[in-house]
Scaffold this motif. Structure first.
Motif, mmCIF file in Angstrom:
data_model
loop_
_atom_site.group_PDB
_atom_site.id
_atom_site.type_symbol
_atom_site.label_atom_id
_atom_site.label_comp_id
_atom_site.label_asym_id
_atom_site.label_seq_id
_atom_site.Cartn_x
_atom_site.Cartn_y
_atom_site.Cartn_z
ATOM 1 N N VAL A 44 0.828 -1.201 0.000
ATOM 2 C CA VAL A 44 0.000 0.000 0.000
ATOM 3 C C VAL A 44 0.864 1.253 0.000
ATOM 4 O O VAL A 44 1.909 1.293 0.653
ATOM 5 C CB VAL A 44 -0.964 0.009 1.214
ATOM 6 N N VAL A 45 0.437 2.234 -0.773
ATOM 7 C CA VAL A 45 1.059 3.556 -0.767
ATOM 8 C C VAL A 45 0.041 4.522 -0.192
ATOM 9 O O VAL A 45 -1.112 4.562 -0.644
ATOM 10 C CB VAL A 45 1.469 4.001 -2.189
ATOM 11 N N ILE A 46 0.425 5.286 0.825
ATOM 12 C CA ILE A 46 -0.490 6.234 1.452
ATOM 13 C C ILE A 46 0.105 7.637 1.401
ATOM 14 O O ILE A 46 1.318 7.822 1.535
ATOM 15 C CB ILE A 46 -0.815 5.856 2.920
ATOM 16 N N ASP A 47 -0.747 8.603 1.196
ATOM 17 C CA ASP A 47 -0.317 9.992 1.107
ATOM 18 C C ASP A 47 0.070 10.519 2.491
ATOM 19 O O ASP A 47 -0.459 10.061 3.519
ATOM 20 C CB ASP A 47 -1.452 10.840 0.533
ATOM 21 N N ASP A 48 0.980 11.497 2.515
ATOM 22 C CA ASP A 48 1.396 12.090 3.793
ATOM 23 C C ASP A 48 0.226 12.654 4.593
ATOM 24 O O ASP A 48 0.254 12.671 5.829
ATOM 25 C CB ASP A 48 2.412 13.207 3.540
ATOM 26 N N SER A 49 -0.813 13.110 3.902
ATOM 27 C CA SER A 49 -1.960 13.680 4.614
ATOM 28 C C SER A 49 -2.624 12.648 5.517
ATOM 29 O O SER A 49 -3.212 12.989 6.545
ATOM 30 C CB SER A 49 -2.982 14.237 3.622
ATOM 31 N N VAL A 50 -2.527 11.372 5.155
ATOM 32 C CA VAL A 50 -3.140 10.303 5.941
ATOM 33 C C VAL A 50 -2.508 10.210 7.322
ATOM 34 O O VAL A 50 -3.202 9.970 8.317
ATOM 35 C CB VAL A 50 -3.002 8.948 5.207
ATOM 36 N N ILE A 51 -1.197 10.391 7.406
ATOM 37 C CA ILE A 51 -0.513 10.231 8.686
ATOM 38 C C ILE A 51 -0.326 11.558 9.412
ATOM 39 O O ILE A 51 0.083 11.581 10.569
ATOM 40 C CB ILE A 51 0.853 9.541 8.498
ATOM 41 N N THR A 52 -0.641 12.654 8.732
ATOM 42 C CA THR A 52 -0.481 13.983 9.333
ATOM 43 C C THR A 52 -1.789 14.491 9.936
ATOM 44 O O THR A 52 -1.809 15.028 11.042
ATOM 45 C CB THR A 52 0.013 14.990 8.283
ATOM 46 N N ARG A 53 -2.886 14.314 9.197
ATOM 47 C CA ARG A 53 -4.175 14.803 9.664
ATOM 48 C C ARG A 53 -4.637 13.989 10.870
ATOM 49 O O ARG A 53 -4.758 12.766 10.795
ATOM 50 C CB ARG A 53 -5.227 14.706 8.565
ATOM 51 N N PRO A 54 -4.925 14.631 12.016
ATOM 52 C CA PRO A 54 -5.377 13.877 13.196
ATOM 53 C C PRO A 54 -6.779 13.317 12.996
ATOM 54 O O PRO A 54 -7.685 14.003 12.533
ATOM 55 C CB PRO A 54 -5.351 14.923 14.317
ATOM 56 N N VAL A 55 -6.954 12.060 13.303
ATOM 57 C CA VAL A 55 -8.253 11.399 13.248
ATOM 58 C C VAL A 55 -8.576 10.915 14.657
ATOM 59 O O VAL A 55 -7.853 10.107 15.232
ATOM 60 C CB VAL A 55 -8.245 10.209 12.275
ATOM 61 N N GLY A 56 -9.646 11.440 15.225
ATOM 62 C CA GLY A 56 -10.047 11.061 16.573
ATOM 63 C C GLY A 56 -9.321 11.873 17.625
ATOM 64 O O GLY A 56 -9.898 12.739 18.270
ATOM 65 N N SER A 57 -8.038 11.620 17.819
ATOM 66 C CA SER A 57 -7.237 12.340 18.802
ATOM 67 C C SER A 57 -5.777 12.030 18.525
ATOM 68 O O SER A 57 -5.450 11.066 17.822
ATOM 69 C CB SER A 57 -7.598 11.896 20.229
ATOM 70 N N PRO A 58 -4.866 12.847 19.079
ATOM 71 C CA PRO A 58 -3.444 12.552 18.896
ATOM 72 C C PRO A 58 -3.062 11.162 19.410
ATOM 73 O O PRO A 58 -2.228 10.484 18.807
ATOM 74 C CB PRO A 58 -2.754 13.652 19.697
ATOM 75 N N ALA A 59 -3.689 10.726 20.508
ATOM 76 C CA ALA A 59 -3.372 9.406 21.060
ATOM 77 C C ALA A 59 -3.802 8.299 20.098
ATOM 78 O O ALA A 59 -3.082 7.310 19.907
ATOM 79 C CB ALA A 59 -4.055 9.225 22.414
ATOM 80 N N GLU A 69 6.032 10.552 17.225
ATOM 81 C CA GLU A 69 6.531 11.472 18.247
ATOM 82 C C GLU A 69 5.797 12.808 18.189
ATOM 83 O O GLU A 69 5.460 13.397 19.239
ATOM 84 C CB GLU A 69 8.032 11.689 18.067
ATOM 85 N N GLU A 70 5.508 13.273 16.978
ATOM 86 C CA GLU A 70 4.821 14.545 16.832
ATOM 87 C C GLU A 70 3.402 14.478 17.388
ATOM 88 O O GLU A 70 2.937 15.388 18.083
ATOM 89 C CB GLU A 70 4.788 14.962 15.367
ATOM 90 N N HIS A 71 2.686 13.398 17.084
ATOM 91 C CA HIS A 71 1.331 13.259 17.629
ATOM 92 C C HIS A 71 1.368 13.085 19.153
ATOM 93 O O HIS A 71 0.497 13.624 19.853
ATOM 94 C CB HIS A 71 0.637 12.045 17.002
ATOM 95 N N GLU A 72 2.368 12.374 19.656
ATOM 96 C CA GLU A 72 2.450 12.142 21.112
ATOM 97 C C GLU A 72 2.704 13.443 21.862
ATOM 98 O O GLU A 72 2.334 13.566 23.048
ATOM 99 C CB GLU A 72 3.551 11.135 21.411
#
Length: 273
Positions: A157-172, A267-270
């Motif tokens: 699978v190839v996923i766009d950076d927006s998938v891992i950057t945009r928060p879904v639900g909460s940072p945790a 680390e950034e989300h945490e």
């Protein structure tokens, strides 16, 4: 837009009929004569272009010695009421030997953690009751286990950076989801590549898609939206989609670089937990 769109139910039944016929060594012409149909009709059914009548299914099941398997599959596929296209997609995924996917918005359903899936389902369908959300999430977890708990299909699978950057639900929730992706990659079960923001425009602007390959059936392209899915094995569409995936793959980060990028995003989300 997909060309020569086929009903996924026709495709699935056609594959089952072809498999059952091949096991007996019976040709399409012989089967057709046995049930009073032409060989071209059998060919169209097996190719997923036409639905077989219930009467013909019972006759074919008997002639092929399928012990009711074709009848049961037919009833499951064509029972009254709308068909859940997500169920059909899971069937295609489970039958595939290789799955290649592009996802520009969300983590693929097969790779979603339970908390991430709950956040996605709740946000995407605000009319759902809590019970309905739970049912849908459990369905998604079962689908993931069914497809990925074994050694195949091989999943890339190839996923766009927006998938891992945009928060879904909460940072945790995001941090936990990304850790799950890293674990999947390190286990060797899946191959994940992230696609950098800087690589723009790119070959995936039309939206998410899946390429499903199997030795026993034609390659199939599946595209999805919130409400429906479309599948086709039209050769030109398959070739074009394969070219798109190859282009996306070539311009994405390598697996090792992807893991490093995912760890940095964890680390950034945490930091916002």
């Amino acid at each position: 837009m997909l060309k020569q769109q086929k009903d996924v139910r026709h495709v699935r039944f056609g594959r089952a009929l072809s498999s059952a016929r091949d096991k007996t060594g019976m040709t399409q012409a012989v089967l057709g004569r046995a049930i009073g149909r032409s060989d071209s009709h059998i060919s169209n059914v097996e190719g997923g272009y036409r639905r077989m009548s219930a009467t013909d299914v019972r006759a074919a099941d008997e002639k092929l010695g399928a012990n009711g398997r074709l009848v049961r599959l037919y009833d499951d596929l064509y029972e009254d009421g709308p068909t859940d296209w997500l169920d059909n997609l899971v069937e295609l995924q489970a039958e595939a030997e290789i799955i290649r996917e592009w996802h520009p918005v969300l983590v693929p359903g097969l790779l979603q953690t339970e908390d991430y899936a709950r956040a996605v389902v709740s946000a995407g369908a605000p009319w759902r009751t809590p019970e309905s959300v739970t049912d849908k999430v459990e369905q998604r977890m079962r689908a993931s286990a069914r497809v990925l708990d074994g050694p195949t299909p091989h999943y890339h699978v190839v996923i766009d950076d927006s998938v891992i950057t945009r928060p879904v639900g909460s940072p945790a929730i995001m941090a936990s989801q990304l850790r799950s992706l890293v674990e999947r990659v390190r286990s060797g079960r899946v191959m994940i590549q992230t696609y950098p923001f800087a690589s723009w425009p790119h070959a995936g602007l039309s939206g998410p898609f899946s390429l499903l390959s199997s030795a026993s059936a034609p390659d199939t392209v599946h595209v999805e939206s919130v409400y429906r899915g479309q599948a086709t094995d039209d050769p030109e569409t398959v070739r074009h989609t394969g070219m798109s995936f190859s282009t996306l793959q070539a311009n994405a980060r390598g697996t090792r670089e992807t893991v490093e990028h995912l760890c940095a995003m964890i680390e950034e989300h945490e930091q916002h937990v």
